[in-house]
Design an enzyme around this catalytic site. Structure first.
Site, PDB file in Angstrom:
ATOM      1  N   GLU A 121      18.103  22.303 -34.181  1.00  0.00           N
ATOM      2  CA  GLU A 121      19.068  21.662 -34.083  1.00  0.00           C
ATOM      3  C   GLU A 121      20.006  22.027 -32.909  1.00  0.00           C
ATOM      4  O   GLU A 121      20.725  21.232 -32.378  1.00  0.00           O
ATOM      5  CB  GLU A 121      19.817  21.634 -35.528  1.00  0.00           C
ATOM      6  CG  GLU A 121      19.271  20.726 -36.359  1.00  0.00           C
ATOM      7  CD  GLU A 121      19.204  19.353 -36.031  1.00  0.00           C
ATOM      8  OE1 GLU A 121      19.921  18.759 -35.116  1.00  0.00           O
ATOM      9  OE2 GLU A 121      17.999  18.800 -36.663  1.00  0.00           O
ATOM     10  N   TYR A 151      28.214  18.033 -37.524  1.00  0.00           N
ATOM     11  CA  TYR A 151      26.902  17.344 -37.430  1.00  0.00           C
ATOM     12  C   TYR A 151      25.985  18.486 -37.783  1.00  0.00           C
ATOM     13  O   TYR A 151      25.034  18.321 -38.554  1.00  0.00           O
ATOM     14  CB  TYR A 151      26.574  16.742 -35.883  1.00  0.00           C
ATOM     15  CG  TYR A 151      25.114  16.599 -35.581  1.00  0.00           C
ATOM     16  CD1 TYR A 151      24.293  15.754 -36.348  1.00  0.00           C
ATOM     17  CD2 TYR A 151      24.461  17.539 -34.830  1.00  0.00           C
ATOM     18  CE1 TYR A 151      23.145  15.645 -36.205  1.00  0.00           C
ATOM     19  CE2 TYR A 151      23.111  17.390 -34.612  1.00  0.00           C
ATOM     20  CZ  TYR A 151      22.407  16.345 -35.404  1.00  0.00           C
ATOM     21  OH  TYR A 151      20.922  16.252 -35.458  1.00  0.00           O
ATOM     22  N   ASP A 174      25.095  12.119 -35.491  1.00  0.00           N
ATOM     23  CA  ASP A 174      25.123  12.382 -33.982  1.00  0.00           C
ATOM     24  C   ASP A 174      25.135  10.992 -33.122  1.00  0.00           C
ATOM     25  O   ASP A 174      25.529  10.158 -33.878  1.00  0.00           O
ATOM     26  CB  ASP A 174      23.658  12.911 -33.526  1.00  0.00           C
ATOM     27  CG  ASP A 174      22.442  12.303 -33.582  1.00  0.00           C
ATOM     28  OD1 ASP A 174      22.739  11.127 -34.149  1.00  0.00           O
ATOM     29  OD2 ASP A 174      21.321  12.581 -33.146  1.00  0.00           O
TER      30      ASP A 174
END
Length: 354
Positions: A41, A124, A142
């Site tokens: 991520e 996020y 996102d």
């Protein structure tokens, strides 16, 4: 903005069925540990999946656990990140690894709220990690999810709060991570910014923008910060042994912690600027400076033009953050992409010199 219960159920069933059939086989999905989810991520922030895949695989070979990453030298970490850009992500990952290593059993916090206390993990990213790695039913909004939700509910310029409210209402209790990944993947592969594949979309029958014919208009353009043009002069100093003089940038700020040929921002006379750079670093120049081709590189808020000048030199201050390096030593240092191109041009120039 409320969503009817039947609609929520229908959307979940349709998208998760589609995801089960068509999900991409990505390396970080093979074994979803908190560490691998976190690294993927962080790498995926503002970076395409295709670009991330080889970096992720090399990273996991070099730093297979959070403890090994924490013990690594920062130079190793930045070198492994070299070329991915946004280097603050790598420095924050290194800091986070050191923090997590000191926790009981070196475990990550298992909630989005606590994950946000770690360096480099925002709303996020915390939602993505918490839902995928720990099964917490929290959203992860996102750019792809923003686009999907804006079209799904036919919203021109939804606020962050509205999007988060909608995303929260849609996250299922039983498969929150799969749902968030499915939404992101739908935006990346089907509900794309241009030429979306609406006929292939599992949600088209419930899509407000598809029904209204406003898909190409949703979401409306977001205001972007100004991008300024900047000119830089780089001194490519080479000694009789063929070594290059390089310096390390400050830890914080643009390209923090990376190495480069001494560079200053200036649109003035290059030869004069080179003399000033040399003086600042105690370098003695022999002969005049020779120009190399300009190198252009786009940062988030800067369009940079580098004007490199090669010069034969000696002297120079040898410190922890500066000094002469052989080609082999240079290859082991983390260098910005523009500096790699400058040094490659200097090497090519030297190879063709009489």
């Amino acid at each position: 903005m409320s969503i009817p219960t039947q609609t929520v159920r229908r959307l979940r069933d349709a998208l998760l069925t589609h995801f089960d059939r068509h999900a991409r086989h990505l390396p970080w999905r093979r074994r979803r540990t908190p560490y691998s989810v976190w690294i993927s991520e962080i790498m995926l922030q503002q970076t395409r999946v295709e670009t991330v895949i080889p970096y992720f695989e090399r990273w996991m070979r070099a730093f297979p656990s959070v403890s090994i990453l924490a013990d690594a030298d920062e130079r190793e970490v930045l070198k492994a990140w070299e070329g991915l850009g946004y280097y603050s992500r790598a420095r924050n990952a290194h800091r986070t690894a050191k923090i997590v290593r000191e926790r009981p059993s070196a475990r990550f916090p298992d909630s989005a709220a606590r994950l946000r206390e770690l360096p480099g993990i925002g709303e996020y990213t915390s939602g993505a990690i918490a839902s995928i790695a720990f099964g917490e039913p929290v959203p992860a909004v996102d750019g792809n999810v923003r686009r999907v939700l804006s079209r799904l509910f036919d919203l021109e310029r939804p606020s962050g709060g509205t999007l988060r409210e909608l995303a929260t209402a849609l996250v299922p209790e039983d498969r929150p991570g799969d749902w968030n990944e499915a939404l992101m993947e739908l935006g990346a592969l089907v509900c794309t910014p241009r030429n979306p594949r609406c006929v292939s979309c599992p949600l088209s029958s419930d899509c407000g923008a598809f029904e209204a014919g406003t898909v190409s208009e949703r979401p409306g353009p977001r205001s972007r910060g100004k991008v300024r043009a900047a000119s830089f002069v780089s001194l490519v100093a080479r000694d009789p042994a063929g070594r290059f003089f390089v310096t390390r940038r400050p830890a914080e700020g643009l390209l923090g912690g990376l190495w480069e040929c001494p560079t200053v921002e200036s649109d003035g006379d290059g030869a004069r600027v080179v003399g000033g750079i040399a003086e600042d670093h105690g370098l003695r120049l022999a002969g005049g400076a020779r120009t190399l081709p300009e190198v252009r590189h786009a940062f988030t808020h800067i369009r940079a033009t580098y004007r490199p000048f090669v010069v034969d030199a000696s002297g120079g201050s040898e410190t922890e953050d500066s000094g002469w390096r052989t080609s082999e030593e240079l290859d082991a240092l983390p260098l910005p992409v523009a500096q790699q191109r400058i040094i490659a041009a200097a090497r090519a120039s030297a190879a063709h010199s009489p």
